[in-house]
Motif scaffolding. Structure first.
Motif, PDB file in Angstrom:
ATOM      1  N   SER A   1       0.880   5.098   1.261  1.00  0.00           N
ATOM      2  CA  SER A   1       0.083   5.908   2.190  1.00  0.00           C
ATOM      3  C   SER A   1      -0.325   7.248   1.579  1.00  0.00           C
TER       4      SER A   1
ATOM      5  N   ARG B   1       0.849  -1.202   0.000  1.00  0.00           N
ATOM      6  CA  ARG B   1       0.000   0.000   0.000  1.00  0.00           C
ATOM      7  C   ARG B   1       0.879   1.244   0.000  1.00  0.00           C
TER       8      ARG B   1
ATOM      9  N   ALA C   1      -2.906   6.292  -1.413  1.00  0.00           N
ATOM     10  CA  ALA C   1      -3.904   5.262  -1.094  1.00  0.00           C
ATOM     11  C   ALA C   1      -4.015   4.222  -2.215  1.00  0.00           C
TER      12      ALA C   1
END
Ligand code: FES
Length: 323
Positions: free
Chosen positions: A245, A243, A248
């Motif tokens: 941050s 992922r 997203a």
């Protein structure tokens, strides 16, 4: 990434013969502007014509804001970067360099410092010596080399000794194993609060690390200028969910995949340089995951929050990168 990745266009203002096979290069802004500040132990990436990129430690006093000085040993058995630097760069040439990065910082909490240089490893340690002198922190700089002919920066180190008597010491072994600095004796007894810094070729690094095994954790600092040979090749990665941050977004890292390639495939181009866990260019924050680091620069504390994308392996099922 922790640093802006814009490159600086600098002019070679002076090239000096510092010792047999070692030239120093003084790099300045063509318009005499001040350069981005650096701290002792920092290095720059030098972008050579033809695409080679090489890291060189800054060896001048960090209070100097008008120039960066690097020392380059012509390594006939190297990968070609130092030969190109020696053979093609001339006074007046413009070169592209990165902003300084530092993975080899002086520690603020030390009461004294012991600096040990092997050969061209003198470059970051000379800069440290200038800073320690400025700060009034007691230090000794031990410079190990084959002979005085291949020992660089003699005038500046003699001047250092004039200002701080006994601070710079030379150890010439004439190529005889065991005839140089007695590391074990030197490292056996040092005042409490002393931090050790060393830099040099692989065999020297190993000898220093072994001699310092009994030192307190957190007091020993080193910088490799060449990746040590790994005992075993890096194991392939196992699949993981990655992922990001900041955006997203989420990607799947396949078995055997590489974090840099995965990001590149999705249009996220992370700057890289050494590709061997030495320079910190690809250092990136992470959370919520486990990592086998494989680099030569991050300390235990940094490893809790940062990885190097070029050599780190994700060992958990998922990870979040601060990108
Ligand atoms: S590119 Fe140098 S540490 Fe990753």
């Amino acid at each position: 990434m922790t640093e802006p990745d814009t490159l600086l266009d600098l002019q070679i203002r002076q090239i000096r013969l510092e010792a047999t096979g070692i030239h120093s290069f003084e790099l300045c802004a063509p318009d005499h502007e001040r350069l981005p500040a650096f701290t002792a132990g920092a290095h720059i990436d030098l972008h050579l014509p033809g695409g080679l990129v090489r890291q060189y430690s800054l060896c001048n006093d960090p209070v100097e804001t008008h120039r960066y000085v690097i020392g380059v040993l012509r390594d006939v058995n190297g990968r070609g970067g130092s030969r190109q630097v020696h053979e093609t760069l001339k006074v007046g040439d413009l070169v592209k360099v990165s902003r300084p990065r530092n993975q080899f910082e002086l520690q603020p909490a030390q009461t004294s410092a012991l600096l040990i240089a092997g050969g061209i490893g003198i470059t970051p340690l000379k800069s440290m010596a200038h800073s320690l002198l400025q700060a009034g922190t007691p230090f000794e700089l031990h410079y190990c080399a084959r002979s005085s002919e291949v020992a660089a920066f003699t005038e500046e180190l003699v001047d250092l000794n004039r200002r701080a008597p006994g601070s710079a010491r030379w150890h010439f072994d004439q190529g005889v194993v065991g005839a140089g600095l007695d590391l074990a004796t030197l490292l056996a007894v040092q005042p409490a609060g002393t931090h050790l810094y060393f830099c040099g070729p692989p065999g020297f690094m190993k000898a220093c690390a072994q001699a310092a095994e009994h030192w307190q954790p957190g007091t020993v600092h080193s910088e490799h200028f060449q990746a040590p040979t790994r005992a075993e090749p890096l194991a392939p990665t196992t699949g993981a969910s990655v992922r990001l941050s900041a955006s997203a977004r989420e990607f799947v890292l396949p078995d055997g995949g590489n974090l840099l390639e995965l990001l590149d495939q999705h249009g996220i181009h992370v700057p890289t340089s050494c590709m061997s866990g030495l320079c910190g260019t690809c250092k990136t924050g992470y959370a919520d995951g486990e990592v086998e680091h494989n680099d030569f620069i991050l300390d235990d504390d940094e490893k809790q929050r940062c990885l190097t994308l070029c050599v780190s392996r994700v060992t958990s099922r998922s990870i979040t990168l601060h990108l």
